[in-house]
Design a protein around this motif. Structure first.
Motif, short mmCIF file in Angstrom:
data_model
loop_
_atom_site.label_atom_id
_atom_site.label_comp_id
_atom_site.label_asym_id
_atom_site.label_seq_id
_atom_site.Cartn_x
_atom_site.Cartn_y
_atom_site.Cartn_z
N CYS A 1 -41.27 3.50 -36.62
CA CYS A 1 -39.99 3.60 -37.32
C CYS A 1 -38.97 4.07 -36.28
O CYS A 1 -38.89 5.26 -35.97
N TYR A 2 -38.21 3.12 -35.75
CA TYR A 2 -37.32 3.44 -34.64
C TYR A 2 -36.02 4.10 -35.09
O TYR A 2 -35.39 3.68 -36.05
N TYR B 1 -51.00 -8.25 -40.89
CA TYR B 1 -50.67 -8.18 -39.46
C TYR B 1 -49.88 -6.91 -39.17
O TYR B 1 -50.14 -6.20 -38.19
N MET B 2 -48.91 -6.62 -40.03
CA MET B 2 -48.09 -5.43 -39.82
C MET B 2 -48.94 -4.15 -39.79
O MET B 2 -48.81 -3.31 -38.91
N ASN B 3 -49.83 -4.01 -40.76
CA ASN B 3 -50.66 -2.81 -40.84
C ASN B 3 -51.58 -2.64 -39.65
O ASN B 3 -51.96 -1.53 -39.29
N SER B 4 -51.95 -3.75 -39.04
CA SER B 4 -52.88 -3.68 -37.92
C SER B 4 -52.17 -3.49 -36.58
O SER B 4 -52.83 -3.31 -35.56
N TYR C 1 -44.02 7.42 -35.01
CA TYR C 1 -45.10 6.49 -34.67
C TYR C 1 -46.20 6.53 -35.72
O TYR C 1 -46.93 7.52 -35.85
N ALA C 2 -46.30 5.44 -36.45
CA ALA C 2 -47.27 5.35 -37.55
C ALA C 2 -48.69 5.54 -37.06
O ALA C 2 -49.53 6.15 -37.73
N PHE D 1 -49.33 6.95 -41.15
CA PHE D 1 -48.68 6.37 -42.33
C PHE D 1 -48.36 4.91 -42.06
O PHE D 1 -48.36 4.46 -40.91
N ASP D 2 -48.10 4.16 -43.12
CA ASP D 2 -47.68 2.77 -43.00
C ASP D 2 -46.16 2.71 -42.88
O ASP D 2 -45.44 3.53 -43.45
#
Length: 314
Positions: free
Chosen positions: A116-117, A108-111, A11-12, A17-18
């Protein structure tokens, strides 16, 4: 795994982490694929409305194929690259127009901290949907698990409040007919390609099992983004989802052609396996003695593995 709290992931938002796909999407050698783009457009999927950005710069038509205009203005289309395309040289739009094609909306992704499944609830749901379709006792119906899989298919962190996928979900699940869509390469270097996705999203019990399986695997494919191994296995195992044929298959090891797997894979000519390669003498000896004979065919990209059979699914 029966609820999202059972999912297995890094879980980022917790670890700080990104998601690697954010970094990868900024590389000059990674852009949206045309098959995935066509699939999302045909099904009117939420991802095509918010997850990917439109072309970053104006794209000039340099080839003589397809129906693209002389100039495609910047920020005008979501567009992907055909698999097997031969791009220009370098990472400048002046020498490589494909650099301007669609990539992820990293802001959008970063927010929204996508995990990481390793194992995702939607994958389990679609596995159970396929099992139920085949008559196995999965604890519910194919429709039940199929619809649950779509509901948990988004890649954003489950705990975020403003997930755009959820806002568009009900409309998406009621799509009864795929849209007419034709892929157009703005560069004119590859031909127009009508969408091969013809299935609905909304479950229809009147459809035969083959169509229902295509629906399940297509949604599973979308839900697995951006992870590829499960999708590659399903593609080889079932022939779904339907994707565009890969261009220039002769650039491989010579075992693939444009006509491979036409009956079950819509003309798809994918790599069926990775050929063995090693410099270690002992490993080579072992492969020659046991590995290669077990293939039942040559050590080539087109050789099917034992579970990848060229036969109907039902």
């Amino acid at each position: 795994m029966s609820q999202s709290s059972h999912e297995f992931a890094l879980y980022a938002s917790v670890l700080g982490f990104d998601h690697p796909i954010v970094q990868i999407s900024e590389w000059g050698d990674s852009r949206l694929g045309a098959s995935f783009c066509s699939m999302l457009e045909s099904l009117d999927h939420p991802y095509v409305k918010y997850l990917f950005k439109k072309n970053t710069e104006a794209i000039e038509k340099t080839g003589n194929k397809g129906s693209a205009p002389k100039t495609t203005p910047a920020e005008s289309v979501i567009v992907g690259m055909r698999d097997g395309t031969v791009p220009g040289i370098g990472q400048s739009a002046g020498t490589n127009s494909y650099i301007s094609f669609s990539k992820l909306d990293n802001q959008y992704m970063n927010s929204h901290f996508p995990p990481c499944y390793f194992m995702k609830l939607s994958e389990v749901c679609f596995l159970r949907a396929e099992g139920a379709l085949r008559g196995w006792n999965m604890g519910g119906s194919a429709q039940q698990f199929y619809e649950e899989g779509i509901r948990y298919a988004f890649l954003e962190d489950r705990d975020m409040d403003d997930i755009k996928y959820k806002d568009m979900l009900e409309d998406y699940m009621n799509v009864t007919k795929a849209k007419d869509y034709t892929y157009v390469d703005p560069t004119g270097e590859t031909p127009d390609m009508p969408s091969v996705t013809k299935i609905p999203v909304k479950w229809d019990n009147s459809l035969d099992n083959e169509k229902k399986l295509e629906m399940i695997i297509t949604q599973k494919y979308i839900a697995s983004y951006p992870y590829s191994y499960e999708s590659w296995v399903d593609l080889r195992r079932t022939g779904y989802p339907r994707l565009f044929p890969v261009l220039n298959p002769e650039d491989g090891d010579g075992s693939l052609t444009m006509g491979d797997n036409a009956e079950y894979c819509s003309g798809l000519n994918i790599i069926r396996r990775l050929p063995w390669f090693t410099d270690d003498p002992q490993t080579k000896e072992d492969l020659n003695a046991t590995g290669l004979p077990a293939l039942g065919g040559p050590d080539q990209q087109a050789t099917r593995l034992w579970w990848d059979v060229d036969a109907p699914n039902f």
